[in-house]
Design an enzyme around this catalytic site. Structure first.
Site, PDB file in Angstrom:
ATOM      1  N   ASP A  84       0.786  -1.236   0.000  1.00 54.03           N
ATOM      2  CA  ASP A  84       0.000   0.000   0.000  1.00 54.03           C
ATOM      3  C   ASP A  84       0.823   1.295   0.000  1.00 54.03           C
ATOM      4  O   ASP A  84       1.945   1.337   0.492  1.00 54.03           O
ATOM      5  CB  ASP A  84      -0.887   0.046   1.250  1.00 54.03           C
ATOM      6  CG  ASP A  84      -2.130  -0.811   1.095  1.00 54.03           C
ATOM      7  OD1 ASP A  84      -2.098  -1.769   0.292  1.00 54.03           O
ATOM      8  OD2 ASP A  84      -3.119  -0.543   1.793  1.00 54.03           O
ATOM      9  N   HIS A 135      -6.234   3.214  -4.192  1.00 53.21           N
ATOM     10  CA  HIS A 135      -6.136   3.558  -2.764  1.00 53.21           C
ATOM     11  C   HIS A 135      -6.455   5.053  -2.567  1.00 53.21           C
ATOM     12  O   HIS A 135      -5.932   5.673  -1.650  1.00 53.21           O
ATOM     13  CB  HIS A 135      -4.748   3.203  -2.257  1.00 53.21           C
ATOM     14  CG  HIS A 135      -4.656   2.948  -0.783  1.00 53.21           C
ATOM     15  ND1 HIS A 135      -5.645   2.343  -0.036  1.00 53.21           N
ATOM     16  CD2 HIS A 135      -3.657   3.210   0.108  1.00 53.21           C
ATOM     17  CE1 HIS A 135      -5.270   2.260   1.229  1.00 53.21           C
ATOM     18  NE2 HIS A 135      -4.070   2.786   1.346  1.00 53.21           N
ATOM     19  N   HIS A 139      -5.733   9.594   0.481  1.00 57.71           N
ATOM     20  CA  HIS A 139      -5.580   8.714   1.643  1.00 57.71           C
ATOM     21  C   HIS A 139      -6.239   9.312   2.887  1.00 57.71           C
ATOM     22  O   HIS A 139      -5.639   9.393   3.968  1.00 57.71           O
ATOM     23  CB  HIS A 139      -4.099   8.419   1.911  1.00 57.71           C
ATOM     24  CG  HIS A 139      -3.884   7.125   2.656  1.00 57.71           C
ATOM     25  ND1 HIS A 139      -4.093   6.999   4.005  1.00 57.71           N
ATOM     26  CD2 HIS A 139      -3.514   5.900   2.226  1.00 57.71           C
ATOM     27  CE1 HIS A 139      -3.827   5.757   4.377  1.00 57.71           C
ATOM     28  NE2 HIS A 139      -3.484   5.070   3.306  1.00 57.71           N
ATOM     29  N   HIS A 232       3.565  -2.013   3.252  1.00 61.46           N
ATOM     30  CA  HIS A 232       3.598  -0.674   2.643  1.00 61.46           C
ATOM     31  C   HIS A 232       4.903  -0.453   1.878  1.00 61.46           C
ATOM     32  O   HIS A 232       5.981  -0.752   2.393  1.00 61.46           O
ATOM     33  CB  HIS A 232       3.492   0.407   3.726  1.00 61.46           C
ATOM     34  CG  HIS A 232       2.170   0.425   4.420  1.00 61.46           C
ATOM     35  ND1 HIS A 232       1.893  -0.411   5.485  1.00 61.46           N
ATOM     36  CD2 HIS A 232       1.048   1.137   4.196  1.00 61.46           C
ATOM     37  CE1 HIS A 232       0.643  -0.187   5.892  1.00 61.46           C
ATOM     38  NE2 HIS A 232       0.109   0.746   5.124  1.00 61.46           N
TER      39      HIS A 232
HETATM   40 ZN   LIG Z   1      -2.854   3.105   3.046  1.00 60.33          ZN
END
Ligand SMILES: [Zn+2]
Length: 267
Positions: A84, A135, A139, A232
């Site tokens: 991510d 995504h 964010h 991530h």
């Molecule tokens: Zn995220």
């Protein structure tokens, strides 16, 4: 989980670790709750403005369910590796290298402006056989408290930027809400545009840099929660993530656990 966009990067750095830890705790709770009772939390929060009274039981014309995916296309024993908050010019190539060395395909949940800023990385991700996940633009982990129009723009603008960056007709196949801030509306919007809502079951908490061993241990300890593991490649120094991913992929192989992509069309 915290994504630091451009101009605010320096001002909030000191607070980022604390915020990331809080988000990680919330995210773990969310993941487990969703595993037990799919969609319930989101339905409770948003029932008043939901256009989907069934709370996600529906399926869009193109066959993408609105419910949050946790299963793997590669079967019951398989694990979905998800990455991510990128792409990131320093860390995404290192993550790609680890994945290639282990011959593992992953799902990359990208933030729209990051994809626009680094189109070459998006193309590399696609060329290596990985899948794309939306995504959002900013964010915003509180987007579930905002208007449907706002959620729609966050989702669809990012999809457009990621697909433009990818080129060659590549499609974004999943949608992951930042911090798990899904709503029935955002799930419906995503599914209507061919993107399966995607959750996670194991938060490695790599974002908070707890040490490589702690990241690896989180996977070993929590993989029983379900198949989808969260790492991530964005949001700062990801050296621990790169090392931990390498070790986790060794461990999964030892355990006889294959890797795959999250389900898109099955409930
Ligand atoms: Zn995220």
């Amino acid at each position: 989980m915290r994504f630091m966009a451009g101009e605010s990067k320096q001002g909030i750095r000191a607070g980022a670790v604390v915020m990331a830890s809080a988000a990680a705790v919330a995210a773990t709770v969310w993941g487990v709750a969703t595993l037990v009772e799919p969609g319930k939390a989101a339905t409770q929060q948003n029932v008043s403005r939901s256009t989907d009274p069934a709370g996600g039981a529906g399926s869009q014309p193109q066959g993408i369910p609105e419910g949050i995916a946790h299963g793997s296309e590669a079967g019951e024993n398989a694990v979905n590796i998800t990455i991510d908050d990128g792409p990131d010019p320093r860390w995404t190539p290192k993550v790609l290298e680890v994945l290639q060395r282990h011959d593992v395909k992953a799902t990359f949940c990208m933030v729209g402006p990051q994809a626009k800023a680094h189109p070459g990385l998006v193309k590399k991700v696609v060329a290596a056989g990985h899948r794309l996940c939306d995504h959002t633009m900013d964010h915003d982990t509180a987007m579930d408290k905002k208007s449907v129009a706002y959620q729609e723009r966050q989702i669809l603008d990012a999809k457009e930027l990621i697909e433009e960056a990818a080129g060659s007709g590549a499609k974004v196949e999943y949608y992951r809400a930042p911090g798990g801030a899904f709503t029935p509306d955002s799930r419906r919007i995503a599914a209507a545009h061919g993107m399966r809502p995607l959750g996670w079951n194991v938060d490695t908490k790599d974002f908070g840099k707890p040490g490589t061993a702690a990241v690896v241990d989180a996977v070993k300890r929590e993989i029983g929660n379900g198949p989808t593991v969260l790492f991530h490649d964005g949001g700062g120094n990801r050296a621990q993530t790169v090392d931990a991913l390498d070790q986790v992929l060794d461990w999964l192989k030892e355990q006889g656990r294959p890797t795959g992509f999250p389900v898109r069309t099955t409930p």
